[in-house]
Write a protein that holds these residues in place. Structure first.
Motif, short mmCIF file in Angstrom:
data_model
loop_
_atom_site.label_atom_id
_atom_site.label_comp_id
_atom_site.label_asym_id
_atom_site.label_seq_id
_atom_site.Cartn_x
_atom_site.Cartn_y
_atom_site.Cartn_z
N UNK A 1 0.62 -1.19 -0.30
CA UNK A 1 -0.10 -0.08 0.45
C UNK A 1 0.82 1.29 -0.23
N UNK A 2 1.86 1.08 0.72
CA UNK A 2 2.98 2.45 0.94
C UNK A 2 3.21 2.73 -1.02
N UNK A 3 3.59 1.87 -1.51
CA UNK A 3 3.84 2.07 -2.98
C UNK A 3 3.10 3.04 -3.82
N UNK A 4 1.48 2.99 -3.36
CA UNK A 4 0.79 3.55 -4.40
C UNK A 4 0.66 5.03 -3.84
N UNK A 5 1.49 5.54 -2.46
CA UNK A 5 1.71 7.05 -2.27
C UNK A 5 2.87 7.65 -3.05
N UNK A 6 2.59 8.47 -3.75
CA UNK A 6 3.57 8.76 -4.41
C UNK A 6 5.04 9.77 -3.72
N UNK A 7 4.11 10.36 -2.26
CA UNK A 7 5.78 10.84 -1.55
C UNK A 7 5.02 10.64 -0.24
N UNK A 8 6.14 10.26 0.77
CA UNK A 8 6.09 10.19 2.32
C UNK A 8 6.43 11.60 2.98
N UNK A 9 5.79 11.81 3.88
CA UNK A 9 6.33 12.86 5.00
C UNK A 9 5.80 12.94 6.63
N UNK A 10 6.84 12.21 7.40
CA UNK A 10 6.17 12.63 8.49
C UNK A 10 6.83 14.50 9.07
N UNK A 11 6.06 14.20 9.48
CA UNK A 11 5.99 16.24 10.46
C UNK A 11 5.60 16.45 12.04
N UNK A 12 6.22 16.50 12.81
CA UNK A 12 6.46 15.94 14.40
C UNK A 12 6.64 18.07 14.49
N UNK A 13 5.72 17.91 15.34
CA UNK A 13 4.87 19.53 15.96
C UNK A 13 5.25 19.46 16.98
N UNK A 14 5.44 20.32 18.52
CA UNK A 14 6.28 19.81 19.27
C UNK A 14 4.75 20.48 19.88
#
Length: 64
Positions: free
Chosen positions: A1-14
């Motif tokens: 399923x992750x292969x279907x996502x064109x971009x992956x980004x993790x955003x951490x906001x404190x």
């Protein structure tokens, strides 16, 4: 399923406040411009506030 996502980004906001991510898209791609905390600032930091913040940062191992 992750292969279907064109971009992956993790955003951490404190923050415990609602946050909004600002994105930009141009012909060459997309990028994150920033994150906005939805809270209204409580006011200007006083000297005691700055000292308390620096003390906390030292306790958790952040080098000032």
């Amino acid at each position: 399923m992750l292969r279907q996502v064109s971009e992956v980004c993790a955003i951490y906001c404190a923050t415990a406040n609602q946050a909004e991510v600002i994105l930009a898209e141009i012909a060459g791609g997309r990028g994150i411009l920033g994150v906005v905390d939805g809270a209204v600032p409580a006011g200007i930091e006083q000297e005691a506030d700055i000292a308390e913040k620096q003390s906390l940062l030292r306790r958790i191992g952040y080098k000032l």
